[in-house]
Scaffold this motif. Sequence first.
Motif, mmCIF file in Angstrom:
data_model
loop_
_atom_site.group_PDB
_atom_site.id
_atom_site.type_symbol
_atom_site.label_atom_id
_atom_site.label_comp_id
_atom_site.label_asym_id
_atom_site.label_seq_id
_atom_site.Cartn_x
_atom_site.Cartn_y
_atom_site.Cartn_z
ATOM 1 N N THR A 40 0.811 -1.214 0.000
ATOM 2 C CA THR A 40 0.000 0.000 0.000
ATOM 3 C C THR A 40 0.845 1.265 0.000
ATOM 4 O OG1 THR A 40 -1.969 -0.979 1.013
ATOM 5 C CG2 THR A 40 -1.624 1.366 1.376
ATOM 6 N N GLN A 41 1.835 1.367 0.900
ATOM 7 C CA GLN A 41 2.621 2.600 0.988
ATOM 8 C C GLN A 41 3.350 2.882 -0.310
ATOM 9 O OE1 GLN A 41 2.510 4.965 2.968
ATOM 10 N NE2 GLN A 41 4.315 6.175 2.428
ATOM 11 N N GLU A 42 3.921 1.869 -0.912
ATOM 12 C CA GLU A 42 4.645 2.060 -2.174
ATOM 13 C C GLU A 42 3.695 2.532 -3.265
ATOM 14 O OE1 GLU A 42 7.418 -0.463 -5.348
ATOM 15 O OE2 GLU A 42 6.789 -1.363 -3.467
ATOM 16 N N ARG A 43 2.491 1.979 -3.295
ATOM 17 C CA ARG A 43 1.520 2.365 -4.310
ATOM 18 C C ARG A 43 1.058 3.807 -4.123
ATOM 19 N NH1 ARG A 43 -3.129 -2.010 -5.290
ATOM 20 N NH2 ARG A 43 -3.627 -0.391 -6.829
ATOM 21 N N LEU A 44 0.939 4.223 -2.863
ATOM 22 C CA LEU A 44 0.423 5.556 -2.581
ATOM 23 C C LEU A 44 1.405 6.659 -2.937
ATOM 24 C CD1 LEU A 44 -1.265 4.888 0.884
ATOM 25 C CD2 LEU A 44 -2.438 5.471 -1.247
ATOM 26 N N MET A 45 2.699 6.382 -2.893
ATOM 27 C CA MET A 45 3.705 7.412 -3.124
ATOM 28 C C MET A 45 3.600 7.955 -4.546
ATOM 29 S SD MET A 45 6.978 5.785 -1.096
ATOM 30 C CE MET A 45 8.067 7.173 -1.465
#
Length: 219
Positions: A40-45
């Motif tokens: 999730t965090q990688e996708r959100l960046m």
Amino acid sequence: MPLQAIVFDLDGVLIDSEPVWEDVRRAYVADLGGRWLPDTQERLMGMSTDEWAEYIASDLVEGVSAEDVAYEVIDRMSQRYAEHLPVLPGAREAVRRMAEIRRLGLASSSPRALIDIVLGRLGVESLFPATVSTEEVDRGKPAPDGYLMVAAQLGVPAEDCVAIEDSSNGLRSAHAAGMRVIAIPRPAHPPAPDALALAAHVADGLDDLTAEVVHKVAK
């Protein structure tokens, strides 16, 4: 290339905000009984406000609209910045140093409200004649839209700009716009090797962002 402008990213370049974003959005998802996925965090960046709000509303939580997600998360981020702004070492000095060389722009995935808060608290808002949030363009990073709009606001060709970036999607975005890119990777969220390879120069930190380095990259 004739160097006409220098364009900064905000999150991860001037402020160490990615941990704050992750903390705030994780807490929001948890408060609503949602699920936080491994990627999730990688996708959100790099996502624009509309993009990450829609992703959270459709993939991570139930029963809320993207508009509700955006409003609540941005409000929580504003409160966190009011308590403490996570300025990276040398940020103010680097901006002022670059402003002595060329005109500055900023292309950020942060919403407009947070961009204005951060630049105001840093005391450098007057040094940026052009700032763009990806919520103001059709596509967020890694698409080049934000960087292209900044160049247009400055009235210069994108290929005559040097961009300062840290993340995979940011590096891809600036490179896709035709800009030369200086990477300042964050150890906690290092860019993918293929994205880092797009950089014309990799710096260890903002103190390494000098007139000599920028002019060398621009050649």
